[in-house]
Design a protein around this motif. Structure first.
Motif, mmCIF file in Angstrom:
data_model
loop_
_atom_site.group_PDB
_atom_site.id
_atom_site.type_symbol
_atom_site.label_atom_id
_atom_site.label_comp_id
_atom_site.label_asym_id
_atom_site.label_seq_id
_atom_site.Cartn_x
_atom_site.Cartn_y
_atom_site.Cartn_z
ATOM 1 N N PRO A 147 0.829 -1.222 0.000
ATOM 2 C CA PRO A 147 0.000 0.000 0.000
ATOM 3 C C PRO A 147 0.857 1.263 0.000
ATOM 4 O O PRO A 147 0.767 2.106 0.892
ATOM 5 N N SER A 148 1.695 1.391 -1.008
ATOM 6 C CA SER A 148 2.599 2.537 -1.122
ATOM 7 C C SER A 148 2.979 2.720 -2.585
ATOM 8 O O SER A 148 3.034 1.748 -3.351
ATOM 9 N N HIS A 149 3.254 3.956 -2.955
ATOM 10 C CA HIS A 149 3.719 4.269 -4.305
ATOM 11 C C HIS A 149 4.805 5.328 -4.200
ATOM 12 O O HIS A 149 4.697 6.251 -3.384
ATOM 13 N N GLY A 150 5.844 5.192 -4.991
ATOM 14 C CA GLY A 150 6.892 6.201 -4.921
ATOM 15 C C GLY A 150 7.982 5.994 -5.940
ATOM 16 O O GLY A 150 7.874 5.159 -6.846
ATOM 17 N N GLN A 151 9.044 6.756 -5.746
ATOM 18 C CA GLN A 151 10.211 6.706 -6.621
ATOM 19 C C GLN A 151 11.180 5.687 -6.029
ATOM 20 O O GLN A 151 12.124 6.027 -5.321
ATOM 21 N N MET A 152 10.933 4.429 -6.341
ATOM 22 C CA MET A 152 11.607 3.342 -5.659
ATOM 23 C C MET A 152 12.959 3.003 -6.278
ATOM 24 O O MET A 152 13.192 3.191 -7.474
ATOM 25 N N LEU A 153 13.847 2.489 -5.421
ATOM 26 C CA LEU A 153 15.178 2.028 -5.794
ATOM 27 C C LEU A 153 15.278 0.553 -5.437
ATOM 28 O O LEU A 153 14.712 0.111 -4.431
#
Length: 338
Positions: free
Chosen positions: A190-196
């Motif tokens: 339950p998260s969204h972002g600029q992931m690495l």
């Protein structure tokens, strides 16, 4: 007619390729393959009405620009529960929009074309609503492996050989889903972002949500579907981060250059008071611990930051590498990343 141009570091043209295209098509996205190119073609230019019966297509091209395979990517009737419209019978009272046909077609603004070994992810969307689909295809044949349900897809990443992380945000959606080589989802967070994503498969990054004041945090997405909470993040606009070999992510947000280490402790490397510029580049972690990124028309370079070199793994920065070409080679899964 579109031309792909190879330019060296001094700006000299080394080679040019004119890819095969159909009349009226527009180049939506392109990546460099080891033996050619992968091209996402749109049936018309952006914001132009979609011609009847036409859709996008993905093509693999040789080094000379000839087509090795071509696969249609239909985006017909789409729907999403959070999309609403004004109902004529109820004045301007909004009501759910059941289903509609896209009037324009676009390549996704965020990572429209990713190549992870023997799998390709291509993302197209309705130009009006932003609702679209992601299609996973076989690199060698162009055969479709799977297609996602319609949704507001945003940031994506290569997560290893044949694996992709796909984020959704907006209209009530706020999630990230990992897809395996069979094209099926394996985990959703339950998260969204600029992931690495590092060489161990660890997923981390700053969340990205269209809500102010900010509710976003730096997050780690655990393999069991749970999450670890990092520090809260003020502001909104964020430069896509870079990850060093020690597990420290560095990025610009809310007038500050931030570094968040592997223990999720936050360090402020630089501050510029009241700098809320919204146009920013991805973050580059270069040799000798040098950080470079752009704010509007200004290039900022920081030396001697104490950071380790750029991390290994499939996605240590935006576009997967400093060259900005989101492609990893076809090798056995055991010799690359989990």
């Amino acid at each position: 007619m579109f031309t792909l141009t190879n330019v060296d570091a001094e700006g000299s043209v080394l080679d040019e390729v004119t890819p095969q295209q159909e009349p009226g098509e527009h180049l939506g996205a392109v990546v460099r393959m080891p033996d050619g190119f992968c091209v996402l073609w749109l049936p018309t230019a952006p914001r132009q009405r979609l011609p009847q019966g036409r859709t996008a297509r993905l093509a693999r091209l040789s080094d000379t620009g000839s087509t090795m395979w071509s696969t249609p990517l239909p985006l017909e009737a789409v729907s999403f529960s959070g999309v609403v419209e004004a109902g004529e019978a109820t004045g301007w009272h909004v009501q759910p929009k059941k289903e509609w046909r896209p009037s324009t077609l676009e390549a996704d603004h965020w990572q429209p074309l990713l190549v992870a070994g023997d799998r390709i992810l291509a993302a197209i969307s309705d130009g009006g609503s932003g609702i679209g689909r992601c299609t996973i295809l076989d690199t060698d044949t162009g055969n479709i492996i799977s297609t996602t349900e319609p949704g507001p897809y945003h940031h994506k990443a290569i997560a290893g050989h044949g694996r992709f992380l796909v984020g959704a945000q907006g209209y009530g959606a706020f999630s990230s889903t990992l897809y395996g080589p069979d094209g099926q989802p394996t985990h959703t967070w339950p998260s969204h972002g600029q992931m690495l994503i590092d060489q161990h498969g660890t997923i981390r990054g700053p969340e990205s949500e269209n809500i102010l004041p900010s509710r976003s945090r730096f997050r780690v997405l655990n393999p069991d579907g749970s999450m670890r909470d990092g520090p809260p993040l003020s502001g909104y606009y964020t430069g896509y981060p870079a990850l060093d070999a020690d597990g420290t992510a560095v990025f610009w947000r809310d007038g500050k250059l931030l570094a968040i280490d592997a223990n999720l402790d936050q360090h402020e490397l630089f501050r510029r008071t009241d700098d809320d510029r919204s146009v920013m580049s991805r973050t580059l972690l270069l040799q000798d611990a040098t950080i470079a990124f752009a704010l509007d028309n200004e290039l900022l370079i920081f030396h001697h930051t104490g950071l380790a070199p750029l991390a290994g793994g499939p996605w240590p920065c935006a576009d997967g590498n400093i060259h900005g070409n989101p492609v990893i080679p076809t090798v056995a899964p055991s010799t690359i990343w989990p």
